[in-house]
Write a protein that holds these residues in place. Sequence first.
Motif, PDB file in Angstrom:
ATOM      1  N   GLY A   3      -0.275  -5.609 -11.475  1.00 27.69           N
ATOM      2  CA  GLY A   3      -0.894  -4.298 -11.443  1.00 27.69           C
ATOM      3  C   GLY A   3      -0.377  -3.340 -12.483  1.00 27.69           C
ATOM      4  N   LEU A   4       0.179  -3.829 -13.587  1.00 23.59           N
ATOM      5  CA  LEU A   4       0.615  -2.935 -14.643  1.00 23.59           C
ATOM      6  C   LEU A   4      -0.608  -2.285 -15.272  1.00 23.59           C
ATOM      7  CD1 LEU A   4       3.374  -5.015 -16.425  1.00 23.59           C
ATOM      8  CD2 LEU A   4       3.672  -3.111 -14.857  1.00 23.59           C
ATOM      9  N   ILE A  16       1.276   8.519  -2.650  1.00 16.26           N
ATOM     10  CA  ILE A  16       1.956   7.227  -2.453  1.00 16.26           C
ATOM     11  C   ILE A  16       1.408   6.541  -1.209  1.00 16.26           C
ATOM     12  CG2 ILE A  16       4.160   6.169  -1.802  1.00 16.26           C
ATOM     13  CD1 ILE A  16       5.500   8.116  -3.790  1.00 16.26           C
ATOM     14  N   ASN A  17       1.236   7.299  -0.130  1.00 14.30           N
ATOM     15  CA  ASN A  17       0.688   6.720   1.099  1.00 14.30           C
ATOM     16  C   ASN A  17      -0.718   6.176   0.884  1.00 14.30           C
ATOM     17  OD1 ASN A  17       3.025   7.318   2.507  1.00 14.30           O
ATOM     18  ND2 ASN A  17       2.270   9.282   3.247  1.00 14.30           N
ATOM     19  N   VAL A  18      -1.516   6.889   0.099  1.00  9.91           N
ATOM     20  CA  VAL A  18      -2.877   6.423  -0.198  1.00  9.91           C
ATOM     21  C   VAL A  18      -2.818   5.118  -0.975  1.00  9.91           C
ATOM     22  CG1 VAL A  18      -4.973   6.934  -1.524  1.00  9.91           C
ATOM     23  CG2 VAL A  18      -3.912   8.721  -0.122  1.00  9.91           C
ATOM     24  N   ARG A  19      -1.950   5.041  -1.986  1.00 18.65           N
ATOM     25  CA  ARG A  19      -1.838   3.828  -2.805  1.00 18.65           C
ATOM     26  C   ARG A  19      -1.393   2.633  -1.958  1.00 18.65           C
ATOM     27  NH1 ARG A  19      -2.802   7.705  -5.876  1.00 18.65           N
ATOM     28  NH2 ARG A  19      -3.039   7.572  -8.120  1.00 18.65           N
ATOM     29  N   ILE A  20      -0.488   2.871  -1.013  1.00 21.44           N
ATOM     30  CA  ILE A  20      -0.065   1.785  -0.115  1.00 21.44           C
ATOM     31  C   ILE A  20      -1.273   1.275   0.664  1.00 21.44           C
ATOM     32  CG2 ILE A  20       1.272   1.219   1.955  1.00 21.44           C
ATOM     33  CD1 ILE A  20       3.463   3.104   0.857  1.00 21.44           C
ATOM     34  N   GLY A  21      -2.065   2.196   1.182  1.00 24.05           N
ATOM     35  CA  GLY A  21      -3.264   1.815   1.927  1.00 24.05           C
ATOM     36  C   GLY A  21      -4.265   1.059   1.081  1.00 24.05           C
ATOM     37  N   GLU A  22      -4.284   1.333  -0.218  1.00 26.02           N
ATOM     38  CA  GLU A  22      -5.190   0.651  -1.130  1.00 26.02           C
ATOM     39  C   GLU A  22      -4.628  -0.680  -1.638  1.00 26.02           C
ATOM     40  OE1 GLU A  22      -7.233   4.666  -3.030  1.00 26.02           O
ATOM     41  OE2 GLU A  22      -5.669   3.624  -4.156  1.00 26.02           O
ATOM     42  N   GLY A  23      -3.396  -1.003  -1.259  1.00 25.70           N
ATOM     43  CA  GLY A  23      -2.784  -2.246  -1.687  1.00 25.70           C
ATOM     44  C   GLY A  23      -2.243  -2.199  -3.110  1.00 25.70           C
ATOM     45  N   ARG A  24      -1.978  -1.006  -3.622  1.00 23.26           N
ATOM     46  CA  ARG A  24      -1.484  -0.845  -4.993  1.00 23.26           C
ATOM     47  C   ARG A  24       0.047  -0.740  -4.971  1.00 23.26           C
ATOM     48  NH1 ARG A  24      -5.643   3.718  -7.007  1.00 23.26           N
ATOM     49  NH2 ARG A  24      -4.402   3.606  -8.914  1.00 23.26           N
ATOM     50  N   THR A  25       0.650  -1.798  -4.469  1.00 27.91           N
ATOM     51  CA  THR A  25       2.091  -1.771  -4.209  1.00 27.91           C
ATOM     52  C   THR A  25       2.941  -1.692  -5.468  1.00 27.91           C
ATOM     53  OG1 THR A  25       2.056  -4.181  -4.043  1.00 27.91           O
ATOM     54  CG2 THR A  25       1.907  -2.943  -1.980  1.00 27.91           C
ATOM     55  N   GLU A  27       2.301  -0.097  -8.244  1.00 25.77           N
ATOM     56  CA  GLU A  27       2.277   1.307  -8.662  1.00 25.77           C
ATOM     57  C   GLU A  27       3.199   2.141  -7.776  1.00 25.77           C
ATOM     58  OE1 GLU A  27      -1.176   4.676  -9.383  1.00 25.77           O
ATOM     59  OE2 GLU A  27      -1.744   2.598  -9.049  1.00 25.77           O
ATOM     60  N   VAL A  28       3.145   1.875  -6.476  1.00 28.08           N
ATOM     61  CA  VAL A  28       3.999   2.593  -5.532  1.00 28.08           C
ATOM     62  C   VAL A  28       5.471   2.302  -5.813  1.00 28.08           C
ATOM     63  CG1 VAL A  28       4.673   2.732  -3.095  1.00 28.08           C
ATOM     64  CG2 VAL A  28       2.254   2.725  -3.726  1.00 28.08           C
ATOM     65  N   LEU A  29       5.799   1.042  -6.004  1.00 32.39           N
ATOM     66  CA  LEU A  29       7.189   0.662  -6.237  1.00 32.39           C
ATOM     67  C   LEU A  29       7.744   1.319  -7.489  1.00 32.39           C
ATOM     68  CD1 LEU A  29       9.653  -0.922  -5.399  1.00 32.39           C
ATOM     69  CD2 LEU A  29       8.705  -2.908  -6.577  1.00 32.39           C
ATOM     70  N   ARG A  30       6.970   1.329  -8.569  1.00 33.95           N
ATOM     71  CA  ARG A  30       7.429   1.974  -9.799  1.00 33.95           C
ATOM     72  C   ARG A  30       7.680   3.455  -9.578  1.00 33.95           C
ATOM     73  NH1 ARG A  30       3.588  -1.628 -11.893  1.00 33.95           N
ATOM     74  NH2 ARG A  30       1.984  -0.021 -11.961  1.00 33.95           N
ATOM     75  N   ASN A  31       6.795   4.130  -8.856  1.00 27.37           N
ATOM     76  CA  ASN A  31       6.971   5.552  -8.605  1.00 27.37           C
ATOM     77  C   ASN A  31       8.165   5.818  -7.694  1.00 27.37           C
ATOM     78  OD1 ASN A  31       4.834   7.755  -9.502  1.00 27.37           O
ATOM     79  ND2 ASN A  31       3.854   5.745  -9.503  1.00 27.37           N
ATOM     80  N   LEU A  32       8.358   4.994  -6.685  1.00 21.13           N
ATOM     81  CA  LEU A  32       9.503   5.185  -5.787  1.00 21.13           C
ATOM     82  C   LEU A  32      10.819   4.944  -6.525  1.00 21.13           C
ATOM     83  CD1 LEU A  32       8.204   3.555  -2.485  1.00 21.13           C
ATOM     84  CD2 LEU A  32       8.479   5.993  -2.991  1.00 21.13           C
TER      85      LEU A  32
END
Length: 70
Positions: A3-4, A16-25, A27-32
């Motif tokens: 997902g790069l 971030i919560n929305v991205r988790i729900g969309e399965g964009r993990t 992207e979430v991990l990089r931001n966290l």
Amino acid sequence: MSGLIGQEVRLEPGAINVRIGEGRTAEVLRNLCHQVSIEKPEQWNRICERMRELFGVELDEPQHIVKGAR
């Protein structure tokens, strides 16, 4: 991890919560990772140590690169 993307925005907690729900993990991990490295550097160091112990990898500190900045 997949997902790069070419451009990525820094996410707020609600996004971030929305991205988790969309399965964009990825992207979430990089931001966290970026958030932890800025807000809690001692915790970032612990994460890096643990990744080295568990997987033998070295994590670079996340950087927020503003597009067009010189």
